[in-house]
Every structure is written in structure tokens, then in C-alpha cells.
Enzyme design. Structure first.
Site, PDB file in Angstrom:
ATOM      1  N   LYS A 105       0.914  -1.007  -0.032  1.00  0.00           N
ATOM      2  CA  LYS A 105      -0.101   0.070  -0.004  1.00  0.00           C
ATOM      3  C   LYS A 105       0.836   1.293   0.175  1.00  0.00           C
ATOM      4  O   LYS A 105       2.107   1.123   0.465  1.00  0.00           O
ATOM      5  CB  LYS A 105      -0.860  -0.001   1.237  1.00  0.00           C
ATOM      6  CG  LYS A 105      -2.245   0.924   1.035  1.00  0.00           C
ATOM      7  CD  LYS A 105      -3.188   0.101   0.411  1.00  0.00           C
ATOM      8  CE  LYS A 105      -4.529   0.966   0.069  1.00  0.00           C
ATOM      9  NZ  LYS A 105      -5.480  -0.240  -0.069  1.00  0.00           N
ATOM     10  N   GLY A 217     -20.725   6.404   2.340  1.00  0.00           N
ATOM     11  CA  GLY A 217     -19.600   6.807   1.479  1.00  0.00           C
ATOM     12  C   GLY A 217     -20.021   6.990   0.218  1.00  0.00           C
ATOM     13  O   GLY A 217     -20.793   5.984  -0.327  1.00  0.00           O
ATOM     14  N   TYR A 218     -19.898   7.981  -0.678  1.00  0.00           N
ATOM     15  CA  TYR A 218     -20.334   7.844  -2.083  1.00  0.00           C
ATOM     16  C   TYR A 218     -18.998   8.402  -2.949  1.00  0.00           C
ATOM     17  O   TYR A 218     -19.239   9.130  -3.884  1.00  0.00           O
ATOM     18  CB  TYR A 218     -21.354   9.032  -2.287  1.00  0.00           C
ATOM     19  CG  TYR A 218     -22.453   8.582  -3.173  1.00  0.00           C
ATOM     20  CD1 TYR A 218     -22.905   7.269  -3.059  1.00  0.00           C
ATOM     21  CD2 TYR A 218     -22.933   9.277  -4.073  1.00  0.00           C
ATOM     22  CE1 TYR A 218     -24.230   6.722  -3.640  1.00  0.00           C
ATOM     23  CE2 TYR A 218     -23.848   8.893  -4.946  1.00  0.00           C
ATOM     24  CZ  TYR A 218     -24.492   7.537  -4.784  1.00  0.00           C
ATOM     25  OH  TYR A 218     -25.403   7.291  -5.662  1.00  0.00           O
ATOM     26  N   GLY A 219     -17.930   7.602  -2.815  1.00  0.00           N
ATOM     27  CA  GLY A 219     -16.740   7.696  -3.906  1.00  0.00           C
ATOM     28  C   GLY A 219     -16.973   6.579  -4.926  1.00  0.00           C
ATOM     29  O   GLY A 219     -18.184   6.247  -4.991  1.00  0.00           O
ATOM     30  N   ALA A 221     -16.599   3.506  -4.825  1.00  0.00           N
ATOM     31  CA  ALA A 221     -16.893   2.238  -4.268  1.00  0.00           C
ATOM     32  C   ALA A 221     -18.357   2.338  -3.968  1.00  0.00           C
ATOM     33  O   ALA A 221     -19.198   1.572  -4.314  1.00  0.00           O
ATOM     34  CB  ALA A 221     -16.313   1.527  -3.022  1.00  0.00           C
ATOM     35  N   GLY A 222     -18.597   3.381  -3.237  1.00  0.00           N
ATOM     36  CA  GLY A 222     -20.232   3.720  -2.512  1.00  0.00           C
ATOM     37  C   GLY A 222     -21.186   4.000  -4.016  1.00  0.00           C
ATOM     38  O   GLY A 222     -22.277   3.319  -3.835  1.00  0.00           O
ATOM     39  N   TYR A 223     -20.644   4.904  -4.739  1.00  0.00           N
ATOM     40  CA  TYR A 223     -21.522   5.425  -5.834  1.00  0.00           C
ATOM     41  C   TYR A 223     -22.032   3.940  -6.475  1.00  0.00           C
ATOM     42  O   TYR A 223     -23.037   3.666  -7.026  1.00  0.00           O
ATOM     43  CB  TYR A 223     -20.969   6.041  -6.671  1.00  0.00           C
ATOM     44  CG  TYR A 223     -21.521   6.450  -8.137  1.00  0.00           C
ATOM     45  CD1 TYR A 223     -23.086   6.598  -8.028  1.00  0.00           C
ATOM     46  CD2 TYR A 223     -21.039   6.157  -9.274  1.00  0.00           C
ATOM     47  CE1 TYR A 223     -23.483   6.570  -9.491  1.00  0.00           C
ATOM     48  CE2 TYR A 223     -21.553   5.888 -10.494  1.00  0.00           C
ATOM     49  CZ  TYR A 223     -22.788   6.410 -10.376  1.00  0.00           C
ATOM     50  OH  TYR A 223     -23.257   6.529 -11.823  1.00  0.00           O
TER      51      TYR A 223
HETATM   52  N1  GLU Z   1      -7.242   0.081  -3.457  1.00  0.00           N
HETATM   53  C1  GLU Z   1      -7.985  -1.145  -3.681  1.00  0.00           C
HETATM   54  C2  GLU Z   1      -7.864  -2.199  -2.481  1.00  0.00           C
HETATM   55  O1  GLU Z   1      -7.874  -1.698  -1.308  1.00  0.00           O
HETATM   56  C3  GLU Z   1      -7.211  -2.051  -5.082  1.00  0.00           C
HETATM   57  C4  GLU Z   1      -5.981  -2.320  -4.907  1.00  0.00           C
HETATM   58  C5  GLU Z   1      -5.400  -3.000  -6.330  1.00  0.00           C
HETATM   59  O2  GLU Z   1      -5.997  -2.957  -7.220  1.00  0.00           O
HETATM   60  O3  GLU Z   1      -4.197  -3.082  -6.229  1.00  0.00           O
HETATM   61  O4  GLU Z   1      -8.266  -3.344  -2.521  1.00  0.00           O
END
Ligand code: GLU
Length: 415
Positions: A105, A217-219, A221-223
Site C-alpha cells: 500500500k 460513503g459515495y466515492g 465504491a459507494g456510488y
Molecule cells: N485499493 C484497492 C483495495 O484496497 C485496490 C488495490 C489494487 O487494485 O491493487 O483493494
């Protein structure tokens, strides 16, 4: 966010799993620590001529199963321990999805809402300028996360390509289609979540066509979660929210109308035909499915007892604290744990890596079918393990994932 530390949560969850699996103390120790982390300082000339120094991180938590994988988050409250926790969860996410990747990450402490596109581009390129030695298609492949997007991935890919030479599409995923992105990556996190909700509804005997759903949450993922739940299942989206507040309508909310309102006013709040609710109230609504799709630490010891949903589908990473987990479990709520529920994003990222290296791009249908197969298999393995060991769904997800990572570490001769 206060003094909440997501890495402490992640470590607590590992401890619980180590206990269930009776892990060796040396293995337990390896799993509790990131293998590698890089801290960088990024001096950026802002549009007003001043230089601002941003702090950034990239962590490879555990790459026993393959190159590290995981997003890059731009957030004003980013901390090293948040990135550690997220990198840790990526390790379990990739293992549970059974894709040949480890966990990583990245993050930069910044507020993209207050930055121009030009400033964001300079910051994105500078970050790659510092971390390029640490990443690569065979080492560590970043992707989008909170407040980063395909355009940012394109700049980062371009910068990496300029530095190392050639067209390095495989260095990062979540790119726009015209520069090596995969079809279906945009809504992959939400779509994967829908497949897991479909499976959970069978277990809980819920007819999703008649179900009510609240999305926090409406980013990205949420949307897409709201939109897909409506189109896939015909469920009624009764509430959605963003960082400024939430909206409720017993008649149902049109997810696209809410998005349009948000694009115009920067919030879903005030959408005609809806009443305002706070983020806290939204979580406690009487709905069939609650989808936390924003940040960590929203279902806690304080509000867990008030949660009335039958299914909690964690599209966000780390929304529930360990104390809240115990309460949800006691109340018989079916939890789809984060690194299962939101694995769709990284699964399609893995497909993107395959397409980049083979230079052959798949049809949308192929992406969806393969995603469904992978995430449904993951859901079933968690359900099976929860029955076998008589443990909750999060503990079961840990057991499956950790066993796979430990097997790879042992086979490679690391432990
Ligand atoms: N950020 C996304 C997650 O938390 C995707 C990670 C990715 O595609 O490498 O799963």
C-alpha cells in the site's frame, strides 16, 4: 480519526487468527510486521509559487505469494500506521482471492480537494520519482485507492516509463482504457461486493429484490454499489452519504441523481425528495443490507449495538473495530469482511496485469465472469471455514488467507 490506530486493529486480528491456527511464535512475529517500507519527502512547487513538502510512503507488507499489490491513497489524515494496516489487509485480500500477489500500500499526506490538477500531476510524478526503484511489474504494483483515480495512475505509469524506459503499462493498475486499463476495473470493487452480497443473501434467506440498502460513503465504491444494487437486484437504496452528511428516502434514491447532485454541489446532501440524515444515523437505519464504503473506524463499540441491518457488507477497508465485531457477531448479523467484500478491485487489477503482459485485452463479459468466479469461490471458502472451525466470518477469512501466506513462506524456506 483522533487516536484510532488501524494497524493496532490489524495486529489484533492477526493475534486472534494466530490463536485459532496455533501459529508458531516466529511465524506470528513475521505476520505482525511489514517486510519493507519506504518513507519519502516530496518538495512540490505549488501554483502560487511556494514549495510545499509532502510526505509519502510505500509499504510491501508481505510478498511471499508474489509481487506486492495495493493502492495509493491521497488523504490529509494519512498516517504510516494507516498505510501499514492497509498493506497488511492487502496481503490477506490477495491470498483469500487466491491471486498470486502479496500485499502492499502507498499513501501521501495531502488534501487533493484543495489542489489543482497541475499540482496533483506534479505530486504524482514526484512520488514515482522517489519510489521507482522500489516498485515494478515483478516487485510491487500500485493502484488507485481513496482520492486517487485513473488519471493519476496514467501520470504515474508515464513517469515510471520515462524513468526506466519503454512503455511500462504493467507497473500500475486502474489505468484509463486507452493506456492499458482493463474493462470492468472502474466499478470492480462494487461489482465484486455485489457478488458477495448475492451469496450472503442466499445464506440469510433475504430476497434482494425486496431488500432495502443503505450506503455510507459515495466515492467510487459507494456510488457504484448503490447503482449496481439497484440494477443487479432491484433493491431499494433508502440512504446514501458522503463526508458532508447523508440523505434518506423511504421511497428509494436514484443513485445517478445523487451522483449528479454531488458533482454540482460537492455533496449528496440536499437532493430534492430526500431528508437529511447524519452518517451516524445512516449506520443505524432499519435496512436489510448496510454497506460501509468510506473509511476505517465507523462501526465501533459505541454504535455496533444499534446496527439493525441483517447483512453488513464492508466495501471500505477496516470499517469495523474488533470490539464492534464481537457485538455484531453476538447479534447474529451476517458480516462480509472487508478483504473479502472489496476484493473485486484487486482481482480485476490482477486481470489488468495479465492483459498488460500479454498485450491482449479482454471483453467486459469475460472480466465479469472471471471476477464472479474468483470472488464467489473466496466467499464459499470463508463460509466453509467459518462452519468448520465454528468461528465468525472475519476470523474465517483470516484463517483461509493466513494459511495460504504461511504455506508460501514455509515453501520458500522463509520460516
Ligand atoms: N485499493 C484497492 C483495495 O484496497 C485496490 C488495490 C489494487 O487494485 O491493487 O483493494
Amino acid at each position: 480519526m483522533s487516536d484510532f490506530n488501524p494497524f493496532e486493529v490489524a495486529r489484533k486480528q492477526i493475534d486472534e487468527c494466530a490463536e485459532i491456527l496455533k501459529l508458531d511464535s516466529s511465524i506470528h512475529e513475521v505476520l505482525k510486521n511489514p517486510m519493507r517500507e519506504l518513507h519519502v519527502s516530496l518538495p512540490i512547487r505549488m501554483d502560487n509559487g511556494e514549495v510545499h513538502v509532502f510526505k509519502g510512503f510505500r509499504i510491501q507488507y508481505n510478498d511471499a505469494r508474489g509481487p506486492a499489490k495495493g493502492g495509493i491513497r491521497f488523504h490529509p489524515e494519512e498516517t504510516i500506521d494507516t498505510v501499514r494496516a492497509l498493506a497488511c489487509w492487502m496481503t490477506w485480500k490477495c491470498a483469500l482471492a487466491d491471486i498470486p500477489l502479496g500485499g502492499g500500500k502507498g499513501g501521501i499526506i495531502c488534501n487533493p480537494k484543495e489542489m489543482s490538477q497541475a499540482e496533483l500531476e506534479r505530486l504524482s510524478r514526484a512520488y514515482i520519482g522517489e519510489i521507482y526503484r522500489f516498485i515494478g511489474p515483478r516487485m510491487d504494483v500500485p493502484a488507485p485507492d481513496v482520492y486517487t483515480n485513473p488519471q493519476i495512475m496514467a501520470w504515474m505509469m508515464d513517469e515510471y516509463s520515462k524513468i526506466v524506459g519503454g512503455h511500462q503499462f504493467g507497473v500500475i493498475t486502474g489505468k484509463p482504457l486507452c493506456v492499458g486499463g482493463s474493462r470492468g476495473r472502474g466499478d470492480a470493487t462494487a461489482r465484486g461486493g455485489m457478488y458477495t452480497i448475492r451469496e450472503a443473501a442466499k445464506v440469510c434467506n433475504i430476497d434482494l429484490e425486496k431488500a432495502t440498502i443503505a450506503v455510507q460513503g459515495y466515492g467510487n465504491a459507494g456510488y457504484f454499489a448503490a447503482k449496481l444494487a439497484k440494477t443487479f437486484f432491484g433493491s431499494k437504496i433508502v440512504a446514501v452519504s458522503d463526508s458532508k452528511g447523508g440523505i434518506y428516502s423511504s421511497k428509494g434514491i436514484d443513485p445517478d441523481a445523487a451522483m449528479e447532485h454531488k458533482s454540482k454541489t460537492r455533496s449528496v446532501v440536499g437532493l430534492p425528495g430526500t431528508e437529511s440524515v447524519s452518517n451516524e444515523e445512516l449506520l443505524e437505519l432499519e435496512v436489510d443490507v448496510l454497506i460501509p464504503a468510506a473509511l476505517e473506524n465507523v462501526i465501533t463499540e459505541k454504535n455496533a449495538k444499534n446496527i439493525k441491518a441483517k447483512i453488513v457488507a464492508e466495501l471500505a477497508n477496516g470499517p469495523t473495530t474488533p470490539e464492534a465485531d464481537v457485538i455484531l457477531n453476538k447479534n447474529g448479523i451476517h458480516l462480509i469482511p472487508d478483504f473479502l467484500c472489496n476484493a473485486g478491485g484487486v482481482i480485476v487489477s490482477y486481470f489488468e496485469m495479465i492483459q498488460n503482459s500479454s498485450m491482449y485485452y479482454w471483453e467486459e463479459k469475460e472480466v465479469y465472469e472471471r471476477l464472479d468466479k474468483k470472488i464467489t469461490a473466496a466467499y464459499q471458502s470463508v463460509l466453509e471455514s467459518s462452519k468448520k472451525y465454528n468461528i465468525n466470518m472475519r476470523q474465517a477469512a483470516y484463517v483461509v488467507a493466513v494459511e495460504r501466506v504461511v504455506e508460501a513462506m514455509k515453501t520458500r524456506g522463509w520460516v
